[in-house]
Design an enzyme around this catalytic site. Structure first.
Site, PDB file in Angstrom:
ATOM      1  N   ARG A   8       4.601   8.446  -7.716  1.00 39.97           N
ATOM      2  CA  ARG A   8       5.244   9.720  -7.720  1.00 39.97           C
ATOM      3  C   ARG A   8       6.741   9.563  -8.520  1.00 39.97           C
ATOM      4  O   ARG A   8       7.098  10.128  -9.118  1.00 39.97           O
ATOM      5  CB  ARG A   8       5.528  10.025  -6.214  1.00 39.97           C
TER       6      ARG A   8
ATOM      7  N   ASP B  33      -8.055  -0.874  -0.076  1.00 38.27           N
ATOM      8  CA  ASP B  33      -7.705  -0.714   1.351  1.00 38.27           C
ATOM      9  C   ASP B  33      -9.020  -1.041   2.123  1.00 38.27           C
ATOM     10  O   ASP B  33      -9.241  -1.770   2.919  1.00 38.27           O
ATOM     11  CB  ASP B  33      -7.604   0.763   1.704  1.00 38.27           C
TER      12      ASP B  33
ATOM     13  N   ASP C  72      -6.448   2.808  -4.882  1.00 37.13           N
ATOM     14  CA  ASP C  72      -5.888   2.713  -3.612  1.00 37.13           C
ATOM     15  C   ASP C  72      -6.811   2.643  -2.580  1.00 37.13           C
ATOM     16  O   ASP C  72      -6.628   1.723  -1.593  1.00 37.13           O
ATOM     17  CB  ASP C  72      -4.862   3.937  -3.467  1.00 37.13           C
TER      18      ASP C  72
ATOM     19  N   ASP D 284       0.820  -1.329  -0.203  1.00 38.18           N
ATOM     20  CA  ASP D 284      -0.176  -0.004   0.184  1.00 38.18           C
ATOM     21  C   ASP D 284       0.918   1.194   0.098  1.00 38.18           C
ATOM     22  O   ASP D 284       0.561   2.297  -0.607  1.00 38.18           O
ATOM     23  CB  ASP D 284      -0.917   0.029   1.159  1.00 38.18           C
TER      24      ASP D 284
ATOM     25  N   ASP E  92       3.049   1.456  -3.677  1.00 42.04           N
ATOM     26  CA  ASP E  92       2.311   2.250  -4.761  1.00 42.04           C
ATOM     27  C   ASP E  92       2.366   3.543  -4.980  1.00 42.04           C
ATOM     28  O   ASP E  92       2.473   3.950  -6.175  1.00 42.04           O
ATOM     29  CB  ASP E  92       0.514   1.498  -4.966  1.00 42.04           C
ATOM     30  N   GLY E  93       1.975   4.218  -4.010  1.00 37.15           N
ATOM     31  CA  GLY E  93       1.983   5.622  -3.847  1.00 37.15           C
ATOM     32  C   GLY E  93       3.385   6.008  -4.366  1.00 37.15           C
ATOM     33  O   GLY E  93       3.587   7.243  -5.007  1.00 37.15           O
TER      34      GLY E  93
END
Length: 202
Positions: free
Chosen positions: A53, A70, A66, A45, A48-49
């Site tokens: 970026r 969750d 995302d 989790d 991926d963010g």
């Protein structure tokens, strides 16, 4: 942007996370399998963010996916833990719908006109003491309860007092999260009814 967004690397990670949640559901009664699988999904989790970026592959779809994954994971866990767990899952899904319908993909940074206590939670992308407590309660509470229910915490030699302290801290965070969720839902209802009143006047 088109359908190629679905093949962005961070979104592929999201699909893999969803698959891990399904696997975790299948092995729910086996902590030695469930915790590594569910834990890997949680670790990804954050990846991926960062990947989005790093590769400049941020997208509205990715932000939506995302949160969906969750909720998918936590909803599965709550529903498997307790007969009433679906209530918690439903509340989280309702909050998700309200926020993304009203605020869009940038929902985390759209609370500038909310009450002070809500802004304190949401500020800096939850990177404040109230925000950290809230996120810990949101994500950590069901996992901690799983550990208590399956006697995993004791197997890791976590003393009883620490198990209770962890429960109380996470419960406080989840209650704070509940308060924010209820505010978001009520704010969305107010937004919807306000629109209807304005349309009737027009």
């Amino acid at each position: 942007m088109g359908l190629h967004v679905c093949l962005y690397v961070p979104n592929i990670i999201g699909y893999f996370r969803a698959l891990l949640v399904l696997i975790a559901w299948c092995v729910f009664s086996h902590p030695d399998l469930f915790l590594p699988v569910y834990g890997l999904s949680a670790l990804l989790d954050g990846l991926d963010g960062w990947t989005a970026r790093r590769l400049k592959q941020t997208s509205r779809f990715g932000a939506w996916l995302d949160v969906v994954v969750d909720n998918f994971g936590r909803g599965m866990l709550w529903s498997m833990l307790y007969d009433w767990g679906w209530l918690v899952a439903s509340l989280e899904w309702c909050t998700f719908v309200c926020n993304h319908n009203t605020r869009g993909a940038q929902w985390k940074s759209s609370f500038t006109e909310s009450p002070t206590w809500v802004r304190a939670v949401m500020a800096k992308g939850f990177k404040t003491p109230p925000g950290v407590l809230t996120i810990a309660g949101l994500h950590g509470m069901p996992v901690w309860l799983y550990g208590l229910q399956h006697n995993v915490l004791s197997q890791f030699c976590i003393p009883q007092w620490l198990q209770i302290l962890g429960f109380l801290l996470l419960a406080a965070g989840r209650l704070l999260c509940l308060a924010v969720e209820m505010w978001c839902i009520l704010a969305h209802i107010k937004h919807l009814t306000k629109d209807e009143d304005e349309e009737k006047r027009d």
